[in-house]
Enzyme design. Structure first.
Site, PDB file in Angstrom:
ATOM      1  N   SER A 141       0.849  -1.194   0.000  1.00  0.00           N
ATOM      2  CA  SER A 141       0.000   0.000   0.000  1.00  0.00           C
ATOM      3  C   SER A 141       0.881   1.240   0.000  1.00  0.00           C
ATOM      4  CB  SER A 141      -0.886   0.034   1.258  1.00  0.00           C
ATOM      5  OG  SER A 141      -1.543   1.280   1.367  1.00  0.00           O
ATOM      6  N   TYR A 155      -1.262  -0.271  10.444  1.00  0.00           N
ATOM      7  CA  TYR A 155      -1.493  -0.839   9.100  1.00  0.00           C
ATOM      8  C   TYR A 155      -0.391  -0.387   8.140  1.00  0.00           C
ATOM      9  CZ  TYR A 155      -3.515  -1.128   4.361  1.00  0.00           C
ATOM     10  OH  TYR A 155      -3.713  -1.356   3.012  1.00  0.00           O
TER      11      TYR A 155
HETATM   12  P1  NAP Z   1     -11.337  -5.889   0.035  1.00  0.00           P
HETATM   13  O1  NAP Z   1     -12.208  -5.355  -1.051  1.00  0.00           O
HETATM   14  O2  NAP Z   1     -11.731  -5.693   1.457  1.00  0.00           O
HETATM   15  O3  NAP Z   1     -11.119  -7.453  -0.238  1.00  0.00           O
HETATM   16  C1  NAP Z   1     -10.333  -8.164   0.655  1.00  0.00           C
HETATM   17  C2  NAP Z   1     -10.167  -9.588   0.169  1.00  0.00           C
HETATM   18  O4  NAP Z   1      -9.320 -10.256   1.094  1.00  0.00           O
HETATM   19  C3  NAP Z   1     -11.474 -10.348   0.142  1.00  0.00           C
HETATM   20  O5  NAP Z   1     -11.376 -11.332  -0.847  1.00  0.00           O
HETATM   21  C4  NAP Z   1     -11.522 -10.975   1.542  1.00  0.00           C
HETATM   22  O6  NAP Z   1     -12.271 -12.170   1.610  1.00  0.00           O
HETATM   23  C5  NAP Z   1     -10.049 -11.301   1.706  1.00  0.00           C
HETATM   24  N1  NAP Z   1      -9.644 -11.405   3.092  1.00  0.00           N
HETATM   25  C6  NAP Z   1      -9.814 -10.508   4.082  1.00  0.00           C
HETATM   26  N2  NAP Z   1      -9.286 -10.988   5.211  1.00  0.00           N
HETATM   27  C7  NAP Z   1      -8.787 -12.214   4.914  1.00  0.00           C
HETATM   28  C8  NAP Z   1      -8.144 -13.211   5.662  1.00  0.00           C
HETATM   29  N3  NAP Z   1      -7.906 -13.091   6.971  1.00  0.00           N
HETATM   30  N4  NAP Z   1      -7.789 -14.342   5.021  1.00  0.00           N
HETATM   31  C9  NAP Z   1      -8.035 -14.517   3.710  1.00  0.00           C
HETATM   32  N5  NAP Z   1      -8.645 -13.611   2.951  1.00  0.00           N
HETATM   33  C10 NAP Z   1      -9.021 -12.481   3.565  1.00  0.00           C
HETATM   34  O7  NAP Z   1      -9.853  -5.307  -0.070  1.00  0.00           O
HETATM   35  P2  NAP Z   1      -9.051  -4.603  -1.277  1.00  0.00           P
HETATM   36  O8  NAP Z   1      -9.292  -3.153  -1.192  1.00  0.00           O
HETATM   37  O9  NAP Z   1      -9.282  -5.330  -2.544  1.00  0.00           O
HETATM   38  O10 NAP Z   1      -7.552  -4.838  -0.757  1.00  0.00           O
HETATM   39  C11 NAP Z   1      -6.735  -5.882  -1.237  1.00  0.00           C
HETATM   40  C12 NAP Z   1      -5.305  -5.580  -0.819  1.00  0.00           C
HETATM   41  O11 NAP Z   1      -4.935  -4.303  -1.318  1.00  0.00           O
HETATM   42  C13 NAP Z   1      -5.095  -5.538   0.694  1.00  0.00           C
HETATM   43  O12 NAP Z   1      -3.851  -6.127   1.011  1.00  0.00           O
HETATM   44  C14 NAP Z   1      -5.065  -4.046   0.991  1.00  0.00           C
HETATM   45  O13 NAP Z   1      -4.310  -3.754   2.148  1.00  0.00           O
HETATM   46  C15 NAP Z   1      -4.420  -3.521  -0.273  1.00  0.00           C
HETATM   47  N6  NAP Z   1      -4.697  -2.104  -0.538  1.00  0.00           N
HETATM   48  C16 NAP Z   1      -5.961  -1.661  -0.758  1.00  0.00           C
HETATM   49  C17 NAP Z   1      -6.167  -0.304  -1.008  1.00  0.00           C
HETATM   50  C18 NAP Z   1      -7.521   0.289  -1.243  1.00  0.00           C
HETATM   51  O14 NAP Z   1      -7.664   1.525  -1.196  1.00  0.00           O
HETATM   52  N7  NAP Z   1      -8.553  -0.507  -1.503  1.00  0.00           N
HETATM   53  C19 NAP Z   1      -5.083   0.569  -0.992  1.00  0.00           C
HETATM   54  C20 NAP Z   1      -3.819   0.083  -0.764  1.00  0.00           C
HETATM   55  C21 NAP Z   1      -3.638  -1.259  -0.538  1.00  0.00           C
HETATM   56  P3  NAP Z   1     -13.874 -12.164   2.004  1.00  0.00           P
HETATM   57  O15 NAP Z   1     -14.570 -11.674   0.761  1.00  0.00           O
HETATM   58  O16 NAP Z   1     -14.214 -13.562   2.311  1.00  0.00           O
HETATM   59  O17 NAP Z   1     -14.009 -11.226   3.151  1.00  0.00           O
END
Ligand code: NAP
Length: 246
Positions: A141, A155
């Site tokens: 991130s 985080y």
């Molecule tokens: P998201 O929409 O909340 O999706 C999270 C995914 O991870 C879902 O498939 C969820 O499964 C799964 N997950 C959550 N906790 C888990 C666990 N303990 N074990 C296995 N799977 C788990 O998140 P996202 O925004 O796509 O983020 C994905 C990655 O990008 C993360 O590492 C996040 O830190 C990073 N990121 C995101 C952003 C942003 O602005 N969105 C920015 C920077 C970095 P379920 O559907 O079953 O809950």
């Protein structure tokens, strides 16, 4: 090419990665924690593109779950790549208000889960283990360089650990046929913000990003897909910001 394992592939960035990978011809195995229906939709979308796909419930905080997810991916065919994407944010808090339990639970997913996933990936991909080589992409991130003050410094620190994991592992396995790269998304429009108690975060912060908006999951997935591909054959140990200039 072979099988791509995407952790946290049921929604958001992971789901977009799985769908792009399927379109590029990867067979995909996605993991999820609780939303089996969403994971099922990703599998159906991948299959409609003509590849093999499956979803596995595997908590990234549980070592045995991660091992079982890799074993399930093995059943699809030889592993060729892994996207370590599963991650969580935590409710907004200053450091002077954080409990050890909160921090430990988040680190178990974002950091320990990432290291264990890399371990399983290297055991299968590295030529030192008899593997065919392959590509690992870690989803970090922009928080790792912004620090997220007043929001979630813990985080941000977990994602700094992911950056360093990528840099070190890339050097460790560079001559074993395995490339390791890091993608650092900025603010991306997914459900993660609501899960951290800030459903308005994209609306609030998007306009403040230099390009004037939040990114989409597919814009991040495009970068991941490129790093996975042979087009990125000389990239390892790279950290690619996909953050709209933020
Ligand atoms: P998201 O929409 O909340 O999706 C999270 C995914 O991870 C879902 O498939 C969820 O499964 C799964 N997950 C959550 N906790 C888990 C666990 N303990 N074990 C296995 N799977 C788990 O998140 P996202 O925004 O796509 O983020 C994905 C990655 O990008 C993360 O590492 C996040 O830190 C990073 N990121 C995101 C952003 C942003 O602005 N969105 C920015 C920077 C970095 P379920 O559907 O079953 O809950």
């Amino acid at each position: 090419m072979g099988v791509l394992l995407v952790t946290g592939g049921s929604r958001g960035i992971g789901a977009a990665v799985a769908e792009r990978a399927a379109a590029a011809g990867w067979d995909v195995c996605v993991t999820y924690r609780s939303d089996a229906d969403a994971a099922g939709q990703v599998v159906a979308a991948a299959r409609s593109l003509g590849v093999e796909a499956r979803a596995v419930r595997a908590d990234a905080a549980v070592e045995a779950d991660i091992e079982a997810a890799f074993a399930a991916a093995d059943e699809l065919g030889p592993l060729g790549g892994v996207v370590v994407n599963a991650g969580v944010v935590v409710p907004k808090a200053r450091v002077d208000a954080m409990s050890a339990e909160r921090v430990a639970a988040m680190l178990a997913i974002n950091v320990v889960g990432a290291v264990v996933s890399c371990r399983e990936a290297v055991r299968r991909l590295s030529t030192a283990h008899g593997g065919p080589g392959g590509s690992i992409v870690l989803v970090s991130s922009a928080a790792s360089r912004l620090g997220s003050p007043g929001e979630y410094v813990d985080y941000a620190a977990s994602k700094a650990a992911v950056d360093t994991l990528g840099l070190g592992l890339a050097k460790e396995v560079a001559d074993e046929g395995v490339r390791v790269n890091v993608v650092r998304p900025g603010i991306v429009d997914t459900a993660i913000h609501a899960s951290g108690g800030q459903p308005d975060r994209v609306e609030r912060i998007g306009p403040l990003v230099p390009v004037g908006r939040a990114g989409t999951a597919d814009e991040v997935a495009a970068a991941v897909a490129w790093l996975l591909s042979d087009e990125a054959s000389y990239c390892t140990g790279s950290v690619l910001d996909v953050a709209g200039g933020r």
